[in-house]
Enzyme design. Structure first.
Site: not given
Length: 141
Positions: A11-13
């Site tokens: 979920k983390c860019g």
């Protein structure tokens, strides 16, 4: 061939960019989704130490229970902070990457380039920032 392990949050860019740069180096890493399969307290302690960080430097504040747990209290020991990370893995900043060339907390994402053997071609982060040119060289260096 370099081996790589990434402690990843899909979920983390930043984490997605790091994973893509590892693959751009021609390496298929071991991906550990650390929120689903958290490292043990001992593994976390080793990751942090191998990256040359303090436990406090490896804590993530944004989007975590950092404040409600009172982790800004400077009197807390590393052991107490590691206990909090073990109980709430979201407190561990990400992504950590381990390769034959070292261990890094890869924030910003291009930090991973310090522990990869080289890039196979151009790479642009999700936000459009070019970090590797078409010859595989780091932009801006």
């Amino acid at each position: 061939m370099t081996k790589a392990t990434i402690y990843h949050n899909p979920k983390c860019g930043t984490s997605r960019n790091v994973l893509a740069m590892i693959r751009n180096a021609g390496i298929e890493p071991t991906v550990i989704e650390y929120l689903k399969t958290p490292p043990s307290k001992a593994e976390t302690k080793k990751l942090i130490a191998d990256a040359g960080l303090t436990v406090r430097e490896a804590l993530r504040q944004k989007g975590t229970p950092f404040e409600e747990l009172g982790l800004d209290d400077e009197s807390l020991t590393d052991d107490q902070l590691l206990d909090a990370i073990e109980e709430h893995p979201i407190l561990l900043n990400r992504p950590f990457v381990v390769t034959d060339l070292g261990t890094k907390l890869c924030r910003p994402s291009e930090t991973v380039l310090d522990i990869l053997p080289g890039q196979k071609g151009a790479f642009t982060k999700e936000d459009g920032e070019a970090v590797v040119d078409s010859s595989g060289k780091r932009v801006g260096q």
